[in-house]
Design an enzyme around this catalytic site. Structure first.
Site, PDB file in Angstrom:
ATOM      1  N   TYR A  99       0.845  -1.193   0.000  1.00  0.00           N
ATOM      2  CA  TYR A  99       0.000   0.000   0.000  1.00  0.00           C
ATOM      3  C   TYR A  99       0.885   1.250   0.000  1.00  0.00           C
ATOM      4  CZ  TYR A  99      -3.618  -3.347   1.273  1.00  0.00           C
ATOM      5  OH  TYR A  99      -4.472  -4.421   1.278  1.00  0.00           O
ATOM      6  N   ASN A 126     -12.212  -1.367  -4.537  1.00  0.00           N
ATOM      7  CA  ASN A 126     -12.005  -1.621  -5.964  1.00  0.00           C
ATOM      8  C   ASN A 126     -13.208  -2.373  -6.536  1.00  0.00           C
ATOM      9  OD1 ASN A 126     -11.075  -2.400  -8.503  1.00  0.00           O
ATOM     10  ND2 ASN A 126      -9.677  -3.948  -7.699  1.00  0.00           N
ATOM     11  N   CYS A 134      -6.248  -5.957  -7.051  1.00  0.00           N
ATOM     12  CA  CYS A 134      -6.077  -5.552  -5.659  1.00  0.00           C
ATOM     13  C   CYS A 134      -5.546  -6.699  -4.794  1.00  0.00           C
ATOM     14  CB  CYS A 134      -7.379  -5.001  -5.098  1.00  0.00           C
ATOM     15  SG  CYS A 134      -8.817  -6.046  -5.342  1.00  0.00           S
ATOM     16  N   HIS A 135      -5.701  -7.923  -5.254  1.00  0.00           N
ATOM     17  CA  HIS A 135      -5.175  -9.064  -4.494  1.00  0.00           C
ATOM     18  C   HIS A 135      -3.647  -9.087  -4.479  1.00  0.00           C
ATOM     19  CE1 HIS A 135      -5.477 -10.475  -8.663  1.00  0.00           C
ATOM     20  NE2 HIS A 135      -4.486 -11.297  -8.380  1.00  0.00           N
ATOM     21  N   GLU A 161      -1.191 -17.383  -9.557  1.00  0.00           N
ATOM     22  CA  GLU A 161      -0.220 -16.579 -10.295  1.00  0.00           C
ATOM     23  C   GLU A 161       1.220 -17.000 -10.013  1.00  0.00           C
ATOM     24  OE1 GLU A 161      -0.876 -12.359  -9.981  1.00  0.00           O
ATOM     25  OE2 GLU A 161      -3.045 -12.595 -10.167  1.00  0.00           O
TER      26      GLU A 161
END
Length: 177
Positions: A99, A126, A134-135, A161
């Site tokens: 962040y 989001n 956002c993950h 991912e």
């Protein structure tokens, strides 16, 4: 006019929303802030070209492939949220940012100081999750802070991912990596 359709993902049903030109929403059904920016007059229209493009992107994503360029997105929100969501779109597949990283990038672009906490609030709202990833945002200590779709889904998306889960921590007891 807003258009919607349901996408059956391996992590649960997702509601997709389009304004006919761009994706305006992607929410796990029942998640926090589910459909918060969707018009109450939205109509089911699975054949909408934007929704078709988003479903193809999600198909590739859930097959474990980098789906490439994101479909056109036009999330609805304040100017600050728009800045944060634009930064989300820049996070590469399989990589993590904090962040604080996003706050610093926005400050560099605008000259206005922003807190990591303010960024966290925008990230949490989001309306186009997964596609605006956002993950992929973690706390300063690389902790997996909240996710509107649930921390278990955040973990599953990161694993999909190929993120090394040994490099992150989960502050909530009982959540398995």
């Amino acid at each position: 006019m807003d258009f919607t359709c349901t996408y059956a993902s391996p992590l649960g049903d997702i509601e997709l929303a389009s304004n006919g030109e761009a994706l305006i929403g992607l929410w796990f059904k029942g998640q926090k802030y589910d459909a918060a920016t969707l018009s109450p007059t939205a109509q089911e229209k699975p054949g909408d070209s934007v929704l078709t493009q988003a479903r193809a992107w999600l198909d590739a994503y859930f097959e474990g492939r980098d789906p490439g360029e994101i479909p056109p997105c036009a999330p609805r929100g304040s100017e600050f949220r728009q800045l944060v969501w634009a930064k989300l779109a820049e996070i590469p597949y399989g990589e993590l940012v904090t962040y604080g990283d996003i706050a610093k990038a926005i400050e560099a672009d605008t000259g206005k100081k922003r807190s990591a906490r303010a960024v966290g609030g925008a990230v949490g709202h989001n309306p186009v999750s997964i596609i605006l990833p956002c993950h992929r945002v973690v706390g300063a200590s690389r902790s997996l802070t909240g996710y509107a779709g649930g921390i278990e889904r955040k973990i599953a998306l990161l694993k999909l991912e190929g993120v090394d889960m040994g490099t992150v921590t989960v502050p909530t007891k009982g959540t398995a990596l």
